[in-house]
Design a protein around this motif. Structure first.
Motif, PDB file in Angstrom:
ATOM      1  N   ARG A 216      22.563  80.154  10.510  1.00 21.55           N
ATOM      2  CA  ARG A 216      21.953  80.487  11.790  1.00 21.55           C
ATOM      3  C   ARG A 216      22.882  79.542  12.592  1.00 21.55           C
ATOM      4  N   GLU A 217      23.519  79.709  13.856  1.00 22.17           N
ATOM      5  CA  GLU A 217      24.062  79.002  14.584  1.00 22.17           C
ATOM      6  C   GLU A 217      24.114  79.238  16.143  1.00 22.17           C
ATOM      7  N   LEU A 218      23.711  78.192  16.991  1.00 20.91           N
ATOM      8  CA  LEU A 218      23.640  78.653  18.324  1.00 20.91           C
ATOM      9  C   LEU A 218      24.893  78.295  18.946  1.00 20.91           C
ATOM     10  N   LEU A 219      25.617  79.525  19.858  1.00 18.85           N
ATOM     11  CA  LEU A 219      26.737  79.312  20.310  1.00 18.85           C
ATOM     12  C   LEU A 219      26.863  79.413  21.622  1.00 18.85           C
ATOM     13  N   LEU A 220      27.758  78.604  22.560  1.00 14.66           N
ATOM     14  CA  LEU A 220      27.721  78.706  23.781  1.00 14.66           C
ATOM     15  C   LEU A 220      28.803  79.733  24.155  1.00 14.66           C
ATOM     16  N   LEU A 221      28.277  80.858  25.219  1.00 17.30           N
ATOM     17  CA  LEU A 221      29.125  81.744  25.706  1.00 17.30           C
ATOM     18  C   LEU A 221      29.620  81.664  27.148  1.00 17.30           C
ATOM     19  N   PRO A 222      30.779  82.152  27.261  1.00 12.75           N
ATOM     20  CA  PRO A 222      31.442  82.206  28.589  1.00 12.75           C
ATOM     21  C   PRO A 222      30.228  82.816  29.763  1.00 12.75           C
ATOM     22  N   GLY A 223      30.117  81.858  30.675  1.00 10.57           N
ATOM     23  CA  GLY A 223      29.084  82.316  31.738  1.00 10.57           C
ATOM     24  C   GLY A 223      27.781  81.410  31.628  1.00 10.57           C
ATOM     25  N   GLY A 224      27.930  80.634  30.467  1.00 10.66           N
ATOM     26  CA  GLY A 224      26.623  79.696  30.504  1.00 10.66           C
ATOM     27  C   GLY A 224      25.497  80.122  29.526  1.00 10.66           C
ATOM     28  N   GLY A 225      25.511  81.261  29.272  1.00  9.02           N
ATOM     29  CA  GLY A 225      24.443  82.013  28.415  1.00  9.02           C
ATOM     30  C   GLY A 225      24.651  81.110  26.730  1.00  9.02           C
ATOM     31  N   MET A 226      23.621  81.410  25.908  1.00  5.45           N
ATOM     32  CA  MET A 226      23.606  81.070  24.564  1.00  5.45           C
ATOM     33  C   MET A 226      23.103  82.238  23.645  1.00  5.45           C
ATOM     34  N   ILE A 227      23.661  82.140  22.453  1.00  3.43           N
ATOM     35  CA  ILE A 227      23.224  83.170  21.523  1.00  3.43           C
ATOM     36  C   ILE A 227      23.052  82.773  20.072  1.00  3.43           C
ATOM     37  N   ILE A 228      22.012  82.963  19.409  1.00  2.00           N
ATOM     38  CA  ILE A 228      22.272  82.527  18.055  1.00  2.00           C
ATOM     39  C   ILE A 228      22.248  83.664  16.983  1.00  2.00           C
ATOM     40  N   ASP A 229      23.454  83.549  16.117  1.00  2.00           N
ATOM     41  CA  ASP A 229      23.718  84.568  15.025  1.00  2.00           C
ATOM     42  C   ASP A 229      23.039  84.216  13.976  1.00  2.00           C
ATOM     43  N   THR A 230      22.620  85.148  13.005  1.00  2.48           N
ATOM     44  CA  THR A 230      21.818  85.152  12.123  1.00  2.48           C
ATOM     45  C   THR A 230      22.291  85.669  10.862  1.00  2.48           C
ATOM     46  N   PRO A 231      22.170  85.487   9.656  1.00  2.00           N
ATOM     47  CA  PRO A 231      22.597  86.022   8.458  1.00  2.00           C
ATOM     48  C   PRO A 231      21.837  87.289   8.405  1.00  2.00           C
ATOM     49  N   GLY A 232      22.444  88.484   7.736  1.00  3.65           N
ATOM     50  CA  GLY A 232      21.720  89.775   7.670  1.00  3.65           C
ATOM     51  C   GLY A 232      20.452  89.521   6.836  1.00  3.65           C
ATOM     52  N   LEU A 233      19.435  90.005   7.093  1.00  4.01           N
ATOM     53  CA  LEU A 233      17.968  89.905   6.569  1.00  4.01           C
ATOM     54  C   LEU A 233      17.553  91.128   5.611  1.00  4.01           C
ATOM     55  N   ARG A 234      17.689  90.628   4.418  1.00  2.00           N
ATOM     56  CA  ARG A 234      17.392  91.864   3.492  1.00  2.00           C
ATOM     57  C   ARG A 234      15.968  92.055   3.455  1.00  2.00           C
ATOM     58  N   SER A 235      15.139  90.791   3.693  1.00  2.00           N
ATOM     59  CA  SER A 235      13.461  91.141   3.752  1.00  2.00           C
ATOM     60  C   SER A 235      13.042  90.429   5.055  1.00  2.00           C
ATOM     61  N   ILE A 236      11.973  91.007   5.599  1.00  2.00           N
ATOM     62  CA  ILE A 236      11.520  90.718   6.894  1.00  2.00           C
ATOM     63  C   ILE A 236      10.074  90.692   6.968  1.00  2.00           C
ATOM     64  N   GLY A 237       9.391  89.804   6.021  1.00  2.00           N
ATOM     65  CA  GLY A 237       7.833  90.042   5.850  1.00  2.00           C
ATOM     66  C   GLY A 237       7.146  89.481   7.306  1.00  2.00           C
ATOM     67  N   LEU A 238       6.207  90.215   7.568  1.00  2.00           N
ATOM     68  CA  LEU A 238       5.427  89.733   8.697  1.00  2.00           C
ATOM     69  C   LEU A 238       4.466  88.355   8.338  1.00  2.00           C
ATOM     70  N   TYR A 239       4.332  87.484   9.347  1.00  2.00           N
ATOM     71  CA  TYR A 239       3.569  86.213   8.976  1.00  2.00           C
ATOM     72  C   TYR A 239       2.683  86.085  10.441  1.00  2.00           C
ATOM     73  N   ASP A 240       1.403  86.415  10.316  1.00  2.00           N
ATOM     74  CA  ASP A 240       0.688  85.950  11.489  1.00  2.00           C
ATOM     75  C   ASP A 240       1.037  86.873  12.665  1.00  2.00           C
ATOM     76  N   ALA A 241       1.374  87.952  12.411  1.00  2.00           N
ATOM     77  CA  ALA A 241       1.905  88.907  13.356  1.00  2.00           C
ATOM     78  C   ALA A 241       0.722  89.874  14.126  1.00  2.00           C
ATOM     79  N   GLU A 242      -0.409  89.717  14.158  1.00  3.34           N
ATOM     80  CA  GLU A 242      -1.570  90.577  14.717  1.00  3.34           C
ATOM     81  C   GLU A 242      -1.146  91.078  16.342  1.00  3.34           C
ATOM     82  N   GLU A 243      -0.717  89.976  17.125  1.00  2.00           N
ATOM     83  CA  GLU A 243      -0.501  90.441  18.393  1.00  2.00           C
ATOM     84  C   GLU A 243       0.837  91.205  18.544  1.00  2.00           C
ATOM     85  N   GLY A 244       1.841  90.842  17.665  1.00  2.00           N
ATOM     86  CA  GLY A 244       2.958  91.483  17.566  1.00  2.00           C
ATOM     87  C   GLY A 244       2.957  92.917  17.190  1.00  2.00           C
ATOM     88  N   LEU A 245       2.056  93.235  16.071  1.00  2.00           N
ATOM     89  CA  LEU A 245       1.835  94.607  15.917  1.00  2.00           C
ATOM     90  C   LEU A 245       1.277  95.174  17.012  1.00  2.00           C
TER      91      LEU A 245
END
Length: 346
Positions: free
Chosen positions: A232-261
């Motif tokens: 995972r890496e935070l990159l500076l973009l033209p125009g001043g925004g920032m984006i974090i790219d992440t590796p592909g996620l094979r599993s994405i288990g929920l954790y303490d996600a009652e409100e999110g659900l």
């Protein structure tokens, strides 16, 4: 002295973060994490900072205390990270270690969560719903991006029905379709989540206007790709925004996600509130508004099944977390009692 300087407010620093910084420490934003060290941006430039002993002790009790990409941290004069400043938002999934009921922070202090789902070979609505629960729980605003939209037509209305409250966009990094609508404003941070082969790194390169991240072709037969991004890496973009790219996620288990659900399935939560019984399990009870909506065709069986699946998973994880906390509390009391017995001996 570093030759590059950073304007901290342009990186998202503000008065709330400043109020939590202890005297004598320097603020820094984490851009990449390796084992025991982090790359960070400071007002005086980019540097490498190590975890302090105090931080390691805190992380031993709870891995969520470890710095992650996007965090604001406090650094001392020896370039050691003393603490992680309170997070404004955090993407937390269930830890991947078998049998350990702890969370893993994927990114912090993000304003927008871009959920990248490829149009080919087909859009997986269930995966989108899972990522949405994670995104809503984080406190950031989710945006669903149907990538590779140039390869096939996409029924955005179907995706929007599975993503109430979230923005849905069709984008193509090849043709530029939809890119202007998802560019990140100055001082704001987005994170990209999705499976391998979803086109996350290609999208980052398109937004950056340069090849910032390595990319690979995917198999045409099934649309599967390798983990092009290895960290995972935070990159500076033209125009001043920032984006974090992440590796592909094979599993994405929920954790303490009652409100999110609840937010990801807001229409089901609203229906559940209309059931005759407050503890309705929505299986076969009389007066169940959820089942009635499904029978009348107002609620798809697929979405109901997805809701039930994620609810069961969230309940199971909550029970594991509660058991872990009880075990930790019992262990703490045993240590205290043992210490007291030693002091009371003649």
């Amino acid at each position: 002295m570093a030759s590059v300087y950073f304007n901290l407010p342009a990186l998202g620093w503000d008065g709330d973060f400043a109020a939590s910084l202890k005297p004598g420490h320097v603020p820094a934003r984490v851009t990449r994490v390796d084992r025991g060290t982090c790359d960070v941006f400071t007002a005086d430039g980019e540097l490498r900072a190590a975890h302090s002993a105090a931080l390691k002790r805190a992380a031993a009790a709870d891995p969520v205390a470890l710095p992650c990409v996007g965090d604001w941290v406090a650094i001392d004069g020896d370039n050691q990270i003393q603490e992680v400043l309170p997070r404004r938002s955090s993407i937390v999934r269930a830890g991947v270690t078998p049998g350990v009921a702890q969370g893993q922070v994927l990114a912090a202090n993000v304003d927008v969560v871009y959920i990248a789902e490829p149009a080919v070979p087909r859009v997986d609505l269930g995966r989108i719903e899972r990522f949405l629960a994670l995104a809503w729980e984080s406190g950031a605003q989710p945006v669903v991006l149907i990538t590779k939209a140039d390869l096939t037509s996409v029924d955005l209305a179907e995706v929007e029905a599975a993503a109430p409250g979230a923005t849905v966009r069709a984008v193509s990094s090849l043709t530029g379709e939809g890119l202007e609508e998802v560019r990140i404003r100055p001082a704001r941070t987005a994170v990209l989540l999705g499976k391998s082969g979803a086109g996350k790194s290609t999208l980052v390169n398109a937004l950056a206007g340069a090849d910032r991240m390595a990319t690979q072709e995917i198999r045409a037969a099934d649309g599967r790709g390798r983990h092009t991004t290895a960290h995972r890496e935070l990159l500076l973009l033209p125009g001043g925004g920032m984006i974090i790219d992440t590796p592909g996620l094979r599993s994405i288990g929920l954790y303490d996600a009652e409100e999110g659900l609840s937010q990801a399935f807001s229409e089901l939560e609203e229906l559940a509130g209309q059931c005759r019984f407050h503890d309705c399990a929505h299986e076969a009870e009389p007066g169940c508004a959820v089942l009635a909506a499904a029978e009348e065709g107002e609620l798809s069986e697929r979405r109901l099944a997805s809701w039930r699946k994620l609810q069961r998973e969230a309940l199971w994880m909550a029970s594991r977390t509660d058991a872990r906390l009880r075990a930790e509390k019992t262990r703490e009391w045993k240590i205290i009692h043992k210490s007291m017995r030693g002091r009371n001996r003649p």
